[in-house]
Motif scaffolding. Structure first.
Motif, mmCIF file in Angstrom:
data_model
loop_
_atom_site.group_PDB
_atom_site.id
_atom_site.type_symbol
_atom_site.label_atom_id
_atom_site.label_comp_id
_atom_site.label_asym_id
_atom_site.label_seq_id
_atom_site.Cartn_x
_atom_site.Cartn_y
_atom_site.Cartn_z
ATOM 1 N N ARG A 245 51.728 39.575 42.392
ATOM 2 C CA ARG A 245 50.316 39.513 42.765
ATOM 3 C C ARG A 245 49.971 40.602 43.768
ATOM 4 O O ARG A 245 48.876 41.168 43.739
ATOM 5 C CB ARG A 245 49.965 38.126 43.323
ATOM 6 C CG ARG A 245 48.461 37.959 43.507
ATOM 7 C CD ARG A 245 48.045 36.521 43.670
ATOM 8 N NE ARG A 245 46.597 36.454 43.684
ATOM 9 C CZ ARG A 245 45.862 36.076 44.746
ATOM 10 N NH1 ARG A 245 46.480 35.701 45.863
ATOM 11 N NH2 ARG A 245 44.552 36.052 44.678
ATOM 12 N N TRP A 381 53.308 32.231 41.947
ATOM 13 C CA TRP A 381 51.908 32.557 42.171
ATOM 14 C C TRP A 381 51.209 31.338 42.769
ATOM 15 O O TRP A 381 51.656 30.210 42.564
ATOM 16 C CB TRP A 381 51.227 32.925 40.860
ATOM 17 C CG TRP A 381 51.647 34.234 40.266
ATOM 18 C CD1 TRP A 381 52.895 34.601 39.861
ATOM 19 C CD2 TRP A 381 50.798 35.353 40.002
ATOM 20 N NE1 TRP A 381 52.888 35.874 39.349
ATOM 21 C CE2 TRP A 381 51.601 36.369 39.418
ATOM 22 C CE3 TRP A 381 49.446 35.601 40.176
ATOM 23 C CZ2 TRP A 381 51.096 37.599 39.020
ATOM 24 C CZ3 TRP A 381 48.927 36.828 39.784
ATOM 25 C CH2 TRP A 381 49.749 37.814 39.218
ATOM 26 N N PRO A 382 50.111 31.529 43.480
ATOM 27 C CA PRO A 382 49.340 30.372 43.965
ATOM 28 C C PRO A 382 48.894 29.501 42.803
ATOM 29 O O PRO A 382 48.552 30.005 41.726
ATOM 30 C CB PRO A 382 48.144 31.014 44.674
ATOM 31 C CG PRO A 382 48.583 32.401 45.008
ATOM 32 C CD PRO A 382 49.515 32.813 43.911
ATOM 33 N N ASP A 384 46.480 26.916 43.328
ATOM 34 C CA ASP A 384 45.151 26.397 43.629
ATOM 35 C C ASP A 384 44.087 27.433 43.279
ATOM 36 O O ASP A 384 44.048 28.505 43.887
ATOM 37 C CB ASP A 384 45.075 26.049 45.121
ATOM 38 C CG ASP A 384 43.716 25.479 45.522
ATOM 39 O OD1 ASP A 384 42.872 25.248 44.623
ATOM 40 O OD2 ASP A 384 43.507 25.269 46.734
ATOM 41 N N GLU A 386 41.127 27.634 44.134
ATOM 42 C CA GLU A 386 40.300 27.976 45.281
ATOM 43 C C GLU A 386 40.905 29.103 46.119
ATOM 44 O O GLU A 386 40.180 29.841 46.775
ATOM 45 C CB GLU A 386 40.055 26.745 46.144
ATOM 46 C CG GLU A 386 39.092 25.757 45.521
ATOM 47 C CD GLU A 386 37.744 26.406 45.168
ATOM 48 O OE1 GLU A 386 37.166 27.066 46.059
ATOM 49 O OE2 GLU A 386 37.304 26.276 44.019
ATOM 50 N N GLN A 387 42.216 29.230 46.111
ATOM 51 C CA GLN A 387 42.807 30.344 46.844
ATOM 52 C C GLN A 387 42.420 31.677 46.207
ATOM 53 O O GLN A 387 42.141 32.656 46.899
ATOM 54 C CB GLN A 387 44.327 30.229 46.917
ATOM 55 C CG GLN A 387 44.968 31.389 47.695
ATOM 56 C CD GLN A 387 46.425 31.186 48.004
ATOM 57 O OE1 GLN A 387 46.924 30.059 47.995
ATOM 58 N NE2 GLN A 387 47.121 32.274 48.295
ATOM 59 N N TYR A 388 42.408 31.716 44.873
ATOM 60 C CA TYR A 388 41.984 32.933 44.193
ATOM 61 C C TYR A 388 40.515 33.237 44.488
ATOM 62 O O TYR A 388 40.149 34.403 44.683
ATOM 63 C CB TYR A 388 42.204 32.801 42.686
ATOM 64 C CG TYR A 388 43.660 32.742 42.280
ATOM 65 C CD1 TYR A 388 44.361 33.900 41.982
ATOM 66 C CD2 TYR A 388 44.327 31.521 42.199
ATOM 67 C CE1 TYR A 388 45.695 33.858 41.604
ATOM 68 C CE2 TYR A 388 45.667 31.470 41.832
ATOM 69 C CZ TYR A 388 46.342 32.628 41.530
ATOM 70 O OH TYR A 388 47.674 32.568 41.172
ATOM 71 N N ARG A 389 39.688 32.195 44.520
ATOM 72 C CA ARG A 389 38.284 32.410 44.835
ATOM 73 C C ARG A 389 38.140 33.023 46.229
ATOM 74 O O ARG A 389 37.440 34.020 46.425
ATOM 75 C CB ARG A 389 37.516 31.091 44.767
ATOM 76 C CG ARG A 389 36.010 31.273 45.037
ATOM 77 C CD ARG A 389 35.361 29.975 45.488
ATOM 78 N NE ARG A 389 35.387 28.937 44.474
ATOM 79 C CZ ARG A 389 34.439 28.770 43.546
ATOM 80 N NH1 ARG A 389 33.408 29.590 43.506
ATOM 81 N NH2 ARG A 389 34.525 27.778 42.678
ATOM 82 N N ARG A 390 38.814 32.429 47.203
ATOM 83 C CA ARG A 390 38.713 32.931 48.568
ATOM 84 C C ARG A 390 39.224 34.372 48.668
ATOM 85 O O ARG A 390 38.612 35.219 49.325
ATOM 86 C CB ARG A 390 39.504 32.028 49.523
ATOM 87 C CG ARG A 390 38.910 30.643 49.705
ATOM 88 C CD ARG A 390 39.580 29.918 50.854
ATOM 89 N NE ARG A 390 41.000 29.689 50.613
ATOM 90 C CZ ARG A 390 41.503 28.607 50.023
ATOM 91 N NH1 ARG A 390 40.678 27.636 49.598
ATOM 92 N NH2 ARG A 390 42.802 28.467 49.845
ATOM 93 N N ASP A 391 40.336 34.640 48.007
ATOM 94 C CA ASP A 391 40.896 35.983 48.069
ATOM 95 C C ASP A 391 39.988 37.004 47.391
ATOM 96 O O ASP A 391 39.848 38.143 47.857
ATOM 97 C CB ASP A 391 42.277 36.014 47.424
ATOM 98 C CG ASP A 391 43.327 35.283 48.246
ATOM 99 O OD1 ASP A 391 43.066 35.025 49.438
ATOM 100 O OD2 ASP A 391 44.405 34.980 47.695
ATOM 101 N N ARG A 394 37.096 37.721 49.711
ATOM 102 C CA ARG A 394 37.565 38.494 50.865
ATOM 103 C C ARG A 394 37.892 39.934 50.463
ATOM 104 O O ARG A 394 37.510 40.888 51.146
ATOM 105 C CB ARG A 394 38.800 37.818 51.462
ATOM 106 C CG ARG A 394 39.312 38.468 52.735
ATOM 107 C CD ARG A 394 40.576 37.772 53.220
ATOM 108 N NE ARG A 394 40.358 36.341 53.467
ATOM 109 C CZ ARG A 394 40.920 35.370 52.768
ATOM 110 N NH1 ARG A 394 41.739 35.651 51.763
ATOM 111 N NH2 ARG A 394 40.671 34.107 53.047
ATOM 112 N N ALA A 413 48.615 31.134 37.480
ATOM 113 C CA ALA A 413 48.223 29.942 38.237
ATOM 114 C C ALA A 413 48.465 28.676 37.425
ATOM 115 O O ALA A 413 48.598 27.577 38.000
ATOM 116 C CB ALA A 413 46.754 30.036 38.640
#
Length: 501
Positions: A245, A381-382, A384, A386-391, A394, A413
């Protein structure tokens, strides 16, 4: 990393770990009898195909699907070679990998032979192979649509649900079609296959030329089999610590640096391209163009580009003249003017759009399917969404050009099983030569420096001002050519890391 090949065209058991430090002469003597049987193969060579040179011979090497069960199911690895030009001067084999993960390499010897100097060709059998899961080596095909084959999808709050569904669907398709193969499609197992090929060829050691992902594969081989690694050339290197990633996100970070450099170049050539006389003006013109394309997609050479489609061309910005012509053509199109003769949209539909060794026409479903198999099988890989959304939010804020494209959710994921082995930590003193363009869109200079930190015995030659993904493999003359030739023919590395122009 490379998911495209040319314009026509990817935990060791305790006993196995001990083998990595044995000398070539004793390595197989200590292995289990079932694994010894794999290395005592009688290979039958024949011409690869009528559309390839007669000198390109092919065979199949049988390897265990699961190296933890060497007496179990086997798969075939398709291997090719062009014999060394001189029997008297022959040094050994030069195994090649064009990149990916997911790129086939069976015809790479034929593609690379004319690019290598005569003194290299006469010393080495050039050996190519299709990695497991690819081409003629038990190919993985998930049956992906064109949309599902895309690696980069822009983030937007309103479409994130579709992105999650797409990623999950890719994972489901792959496990439905090839669930028996996927747990074993890893870089570490491909490196083990390379060593099985070495043994089947009767060689004590191998030399190696790897491009893009192939540099990571070569580095993993040096970690598993350090005493069987002879002369390793790594062209356009990945940082092993970023797999996988971090690699996707790292390319978009480097894209911002290339974009800033491009604005300076375009401003200096305003008399020709009329994009602005200062870097700030060029930047403003570009983002104005993105806004216009978001409202009304721009037609160029039969393609429609909305803002996201333009941003997805981010690899082209390392090639300043090509990028400037592309953006100027888009701007002209918004005014109803025709594109300049010869202007075409850059071919960046997959992460490596150019500058890769032409080796074969490929099945893109297989290329992408195998790529996900490796990238999801190598490292965790993550899970969740939501972690991809936040990343993605950002990274887009920090790197507007393409940050979200590298951070958005991916099939890993939803992969059905965690990696069977940890990601390989590359940390050794094996000698290798890393060659790197300063401006590389897919394996940026920072990644090559990461590879150099991992390989303490290596040397690195950086081509200052070099543009594009690949140094040796493109066939373009380079100031690194002499270092590569000297190393392959004599085994001598440069005395220290160096840059050249």
């Amino acid at each position: 990393m490379t998911l495209r090949v040319g314009r026509t065209t990817a935990a060791m058991t305790a006993g196995a770990a001990a083998l990595a430090v044995l000398t070539p002469a004793t390595a197989f003597a200590a292995e289990e009898p079932s694994l010894q049987a794999h290395q005592r193969q009688q290979l039958r060579w024949e011409r690869c195909s009528e559309d390839q040179p007669a000198a390109l011979e092919c065979t199949t090497v049988k390897v265990p699907l699961d190296y933890g069960d060497p007496g179990g199911r086997t798969i075939g690895i398709a291997v090719s070679r062009i014999k060394a030009g001189s029997t008297a001067k022959r040094h050994g084999v030069l195994v090649m990998n064009p990149g990916g993960p997911g790129a086939p390499g069976l015809t790479m010897p034929a593609g690379m032979e004319p690019l290598l100097p005569a003194e290299v060709r006469e010393r080495f059998d050039l050996v190519g192979f299709d990695p497991r899961g690819v081409g003629r080596s038990s190919p993985v095909n998930c049956g992906l649509t064109a949309d599902e084959q895309g690696l980069h999808h822009p983030y937007a709050a309103g479409t994130f649900g579709q992105d999650v569904a797409r990623a999950g669907n890719v994972a489901d398709k792959c496990w439905s079609k090839a669930g028996d193969l996927l747990p074993h499609m890893t870089t570490r197992n491909t490196a083990r296959d390379m060593d099985a090929v070495r043994a089947a060829l009767g060689e004590r050691t191998i030399s190696y030329l790897g491009h893009s992902f192939g540099t990571y594969l070569g580095a993993v081989y040096t970690q598993l089999f350090p005493r069987r690694a002879d002369r390793f050339v790594l062209d356009s290197a990945l940082d092993p610590a970023l797999v996988w990633r971090g690699v996707l996100r790292g390319t978009t970070e480097a894209a911002e640096l290339a974009f800033t450099r491009w604005t300076r170049w375009a401003a200096a050539h305003d008399a020709t391209y009329r994009l602005g006389s200062t870097p700030e003006a060029v930047r403003a013109a570009f983002w104005d163009l993105i806004g216009q394309a978001d409202r009304t997609p721009i037609a160029l050479e039969g393609q429609l580009f909305d803002g996201n489609a333009i941003r997805a061309q981010y690899p082209v910005f390392v090639q300043v003249e090509t990028a400037t012509a592309f953006v100027a053509a888009l701007k002209a199109s918004t005014a109803g003017a025709p594109a300049a003769p010869g202007t075409t949209a850059p071919d960046t539909s997959t992460p490596a759009a150019a500058d890769t060794p032409a080796v074969d026409t490929v099945d893109m479903d297989n290329v992408v399917s195998a790529a996900w198999a490796v990238m999801c099988g190598d490292a965790g890989w993550p899970r969740d969404p939501e972690q991809y959304r936040r990343d993605a939010v950002r990274d887009r804020a920090a790197r507007p050009l393409a940050g979200d494209l590298g951070a958005n959710i991916q099939p890993c994921a939803f992969w059905k099983s965690a990696p069977r082995e940890p990601a390989t930590t590359v940390d050794n003193n094996v000698k290798a030569l890393i060659v790197q363009n300063e401006w590389d869109p897919q394996t940026p200079l920072a990644m090559a420096k990461g590879m150099r930190r991992a390989l303490h015995g290596a040397r690195m030659v950086t081509v200052t001002g070099g543009e594009g993904h690949g140094v040796l493999v493109t066939g373009r003359p380079s100031c690194a050519d002499g270092d590569v030739t000297r190393y392959l023919t004599t085994g001598r590395l440069p005395a220290a890391d160096r840059t050249c122009g």
